[in-house]
Design a protein around this motif. Sequence first.
Motif, PDB file in Angstrom:
ATOM      1  N   GLN A  74       0.875  -1.171   0.000  1.00  0.00           N
ATOM      2  CA  GLN A  74       0.000   0.000   0.000  1.00  0.00           C
ATOM      3  C   GLN A  74       0.911   1.218   0.000  1.00  0.00           C
ATOM      4  O   GLN A  74       1.726   1.389   0.913  1.00  0.00           O
ATOM      5  CB  GLN A  74      -0.889  -0.026   1.249  1.00  0.00           C
ATOM      6  N   GLY A  75       0.778   2.026  -1.022  1.00  0.00           N
ATOM      7  CA  GLY A  75       1.620   3.216  -1.091  1.00  0.00           C
ATOM      8  C   GLY A  75       3.101   2.880  -1.179  1.00  0.00           C
ATOM      9  O   GLY A  75       3.938   3.620  -0.676  1.00  0.00           O
ATOM     10  N   GLY A  76       3.405   1.747  -1.795  1.00  0.00           N
ATOM     11  CA  GLY A  76       4.793   1.340  -1.926  1.00  0.00           C
ATOM     12  C   GLY A  76       5.366   0.727  -0.667  1.00  0.00           C
ATOM     13  O   GLY A  76       6.549   0.396  -0.603  1.00  0.00           O
ATOM     14  N   TYR A 105       2.253   5.092   4.997  1.00  0.00           N
ATOM     15  CA  TYR A 105       1.486   5.374   3.788  1.00  0.00           C
ATOM     16  C   TYR A 105       0.267   6.252   4.035  1.00  0.00           C
ATOM     17  O   TYR A 105      -0.397   6.679   3.102  1.00  0.00           O
ATOM     18  CB  TYR A 105       1.068   4.070   3.084  1.00  0.00           C
ATOM     19  N   ASP A 106      -0.055   6.509   5.285  1.00  0.00           N
ATOM     20  CA  ASP A 106      -1.179   7.389   5.592  1.00  0.00           C
ATOM     21  C   ASP A 106      -0.847   8.186   6.854  1.00  0.00           C
ATOM     22  O   ASP A 106      -0.987   7.682   7.969  1.00  0.00           O
ATOM     23  CB  ASP A 106      -2.451   6.550   5.799  1.00  0.00           C
ATOM     24  N   HIS A 107      -0.414   9.429   6.629  1.00  0.00           N
ATOM     25  CA  HIS A 107       0.005  10.240   7.777  1.00  0.00           C
ATOM     26  C   HIS A 107      -1.166  10.632   8.663  1.00  0.00           C
ATOM     27  O   HIS A 107      -0.976  11.076   9.786  1.00  0.00           O
ATOM     28  CB  HIS A 107       0.715  11.518   7.289  1.00  0.00           C
ATOM     29  N   GLY A 108      -2.362  10.446   8.154  1.00  0.00           N
ATOM     30  CA  GLY A 108      -3.537  10.809   8.942  1.00  0.00           C
ATOM     31  C   GLY A 108      -4.005   9.692   9.851  1.00  0.00           C
ATOM     32  O   GLY A 108      -5.018   9.845  10.542  1.00  0.00           O
ATOM     33  N   THR A 158     -21.410   9.315  12.368  1.00  0.00           N
ATOM     34  CA  THR A 158     -20.683   9.157  11.101  1.00  0.00           C
ATOM     35  C   THR A 158     -19.312   9.829  11.175  1.00  0.00           C
ATOM     36  O   THR A 158     -18.281   9.160  11.102  1.00  0.00           O
ATOM     37  CB  THR A 158     -21.505   9.729   9.932  1.00  0.00           C
ATOM     38  N   ALA A 159     -19.319  11.140  11.298  1.00  0.00           N
ATOM     39  CA  ALA A 159     -18.042  11.861  11.276  1.00  0.00           C
ATOM     40  C   ALA A 159     -17.144  11.439  12.439  1.00  0.00           C
ATOM     41  O   ALA A 159     -15.923  11.346  12.287  1.00  0.00           O
ATOM     42  CB  ALA A 159     -18.295  13.363  11.332  1.00  0.00           C
ATOM     43  N   PRO A 207     -20.685  -2.586   0.642  1.00  0.00           N
ATOM     44  CA  PRO A 207     -20.187  -3.459   1.704  1.00  0.00           C
ATOM     45  C   PRO A 207     -19.097  -2.748   2.496  1.00  0.00           C
ATOM     46  O   PRO A 207     -18.350  -1.948   1.935  1.00  0.00           O
ATOM     47  CB  PRO A 207     -19.605  -4.668   0.952  1.00  0.00           C
ATOM     48  N   TRP A 236     -11.825   5.301   7.879  1.00  0.00           N
ATOM     49  CA  TRP A 236     -12.377   6.093   6.772  1.00  0.00           C
ATOM     50  C   TRP A 236     -13.707   5.531   6.283  1.00  0.00           C
ATOM     51  O   TRP A 236     -14.243   5.973   5.267  1.00  0.00           O
ATOM     52  CB  TRP A 236     -11.388   6.258   5.602  1.00  0.00           C
ATOM     53  N   LEU A 262     -15.299   8.045  11.555  1.00  0.00           N
ATOM     54  CA  LEU A 262     -14.520   7.903  10.314  1.00  0.00           C
ATOM     55  C   LEU A 262     -13.013   7.789  10.548  1.00  0.00           C
ATOM     56  O   LEU A 262     -12.357   6.974   9.903  1.00  0.00           O
ATOM     57  CB  LEU A 262     -14.806   9.092   9.380  1.00  0.00           C
TER      58      LEU A 262
END
Lengths: 551, 407
Positions: free
Chosen positions: A204-206, A387-390, A349-350, A300, A326, A353
């Motif tokens: 994922q993301g290299g 791969y995901d700084h968040g 919801t928010a 799904p 997410w 996430l």
Amino acid sequence: MACRTRWAALAGCLLFGVRTLASPGGEALHWESVAASSGLVFQHVNGSSGRFFTVETYGSGVAFFDYDGDGDADLYLVNGADLPSASPTRPPPLNRLFRNEGGGVFLDATAGAGAGDGGYGMGVAVADVDNDGLCDFYVTNWGANSLYRNTGVKFLNVTAGAGVGDPHMGTSAAFADYDMDGQLDLYVANYAHIDPSAAKECFQGGVRVYCGPLDHEGVSGVLYRNRGDGTFEDRTRAMGVFTEKGRQLGVLFADYDQDGDPDLYIANDAVANFLFRNDGAAFVETALLAGVAYSDNGEPEAGMGTDFGDYDNDGDPDLIVTNYQWESNRLYRNEGDFFSDATTPAGMTAATLPFLGFGVNFLDVDNDGLRDLYIVNGHVDSNVRDYDHGASYAQRSLLFHNEGEGRFTEVGLHAGPGMTLAMVGRGSATADYDLDGDVDLCAVSNGGPAVLLRNDSRNASNWLQVKAVGTQSNRSAIGARLVLRAGTGIQSAEVRSGSGYLSQSELPVHFGLGATTQVDRLTIYWPSGKRQVLENIPANQRLTVIEPERK
Amino acid sequence: MRVPNSVLHPLILTGLAAGDPGAQSQPGRREEPERPRLSPEDTDGPIEPRQVRALCAQASQALLQGDYARARDLYRSALEIDEGNRGAYYNLGLSLIKLTAYAEAVDALRSAVQVDSNYALAWYTLGQVYTDRLGKYDLAVMSMRRVVDLRPGEALGHIGLGQAYVAARDFAAAASAYRRAIALDSLDAEAYFGLGVTRETQGEAEVAEDLYLQAVQLDPVHAKAYFRLGGLRRQRGDVAGAKRFLKLFERMRPRAARISRLKSQLLSEPDNAWLHHQLGTLYSKFDLPLHAIRSLQKGLDLHSDFAPGYNNLGNVYFRHGRIEEALAMYEAAIHYDSSYAIAHNNLGSVWLLKQRLDAAQNAFERALQLQPNYAEAQHGLALVYGQRGDRAKERQALERYERMRGD
């Protein structure tokens, strides 16, 4: 608690001592992390060796149950094992049983009790399988599962004789009397065929990451029918629950349509969830029609944990499913024989996430009479930040306070240090382990320690705990539905085996009563079909109710 | 006389749109590649250093090939040299969305709109990420409002704004945005669907149902609308109706996903003829002739000498009995590519159907000249001989046909 009936010497109801509520300082909602000071020393081993075997990501579960019948909840923590290429752990990792000594102290009783299963453990479910008044438990493994029978002296592994040693990748499990014969049957969820020797490499993301659910072939779960003689028979195909379409993780039985028999809900990872409606002769998969297969847009999601709970106090069980980061978690409101998606109206919801949810529990944290939600989070990739700084691997838990009118507010950041703790959360379970009238929590961190969260919330609200003991029904009273009327409101709950993700909460049912000091009426709908009504019950006690002999 | 199906060549796209950046990497694919939206700004604008152009070209290629990590790294390298390249920022954002690195995607998209505050596409994508993934609804509304300000005449921005308002629970504003979208494009199913969701959330089930039905009328593969219709029927206690719609939902879901991918690419490449052709081909495969005709025609409007486009459009007409229009399309295909054997064969099929046996024979023979082992054309020729009653030649032709099939 709850399996050992000898503590209830009289049929009907027994009153335990009325307690005053703890009222420590701090926030109105306050959770302390007390594992270390309680003697709960447990380190989960996932066998990680840098080779990215998918099985390393699923973590394990936890069970609160009173194995020694002394009236308080003990703890069982499931452990993984070493995997090929991992440096061997010394001593080898085992599941651990901790006896509740009272006073908030736990002692490791694994060896003496013979409860230290050494498989690559995943989940646990508890029930009095042989109706002898002692809680037994079932452990799912990546590999053959195990059933441990409680002899009163120690646990015996009776898997082979019972015929319940399914060899696949077992995840959550749950007991229920699906055929209403008074014997507890067992459903074991299976995830997928995972063969480390044939593992492909995923990126994922290299960045090298664990492969996802659809990189593996799904495996059907197994439905075992309890013959009542210590053996079980596989009724998976005969009862219509055989399917290899799922990637099964969270599992629950609940009578969602209130027709008197337990239905089966299964949260699937990345494919549609299942709802098997019990029609007596067989189960019928009806998730799509019932509105609980997909998101509100028909997509799904990555279902992980799940729990039923009557959050809107309308008398029927609603449903929560945790999902991937997410994606939001999903709250489904029971509308009778189908569900509506209540996630967004509930304000969830928010808030969900940014988290990858696993364990989830409905519980009334402040005894206000409304069921809140606890959700344990943690990513699957230890290197997710590459791969995901968040995102982060360890994540804090979420605590959704039920505000009434179908709305929740996330209050985890204002609920004490225990609730802000970041962990790689997986299984979670609830119990009032310190018997102070509020619900505590235990969660397991993948590759990390167990977390015991003591509820030190300051509240003056009242409560009632009910331990139901079956006679004609199964002894654990699993499937019994309790409807409580106090003042103008009602609450409902079911005695349930299996909860959240890979885990088991204590069997006694907890009700918060707010300012009400007396329950006007408690109705118990026993699995046998009997209905029992108790009236004018004083609050702030743990009540044991034995199923009456006559209707 | 019925023309056997085998005579009609199946839909095939053998050519690629000129200038399409994916053309060289996707030769002859019948199914659309899953490609992200590419910013047309990549190579537009002021003259860039050669190195930046080269990096962006490589990055685009990586993005098209699904190597999102490499695309991300290349765009970052390009931006180190040219930090004012809005297209590179936008495409970096797309790469990061594909990698589910949404927080960083937002950073990239925000950089794109900082470079060019009138960059509607970047605002739109930013709004989508805020709405769908990050749950930042105020920012989503702000971004979509910017899109609407920049492109007031385009329905898409208003739909995006409606989605943001629904997420932010401002239903009156959402309804207004969707109504504006419908006023701008009364054929946009997504606008009806969005307005339906708004109404359903407000408790107006009957109004919502009507809107969902309009959505599926306009877009018969709109799976989400069937899903919602099933849910509404279930709530009403109409179990049979619910099952019917949910069955349609299950049937349409994979189709909708494929179409949605192409439509989403067309958002940023509205003038990409190849994508319109692919969409039309997909619609045809899903037996949606009107949609297929519209998309294929749009592709031809943009790329009028694309022979396979005419052939495919001819096939749609042919299958739905519009023979004269099919004939015109096959002739147009041959006009633009006289060596296009498939078009000759299909033209032969039309002539055969019209009992113009000489013309049919010529067409099949021409197809066979161009492609000597073309079994379908050989079969067509056999049918011509059969129609003429020339049994010997018919038998001979059929024997050749069988040999070709064996080969």
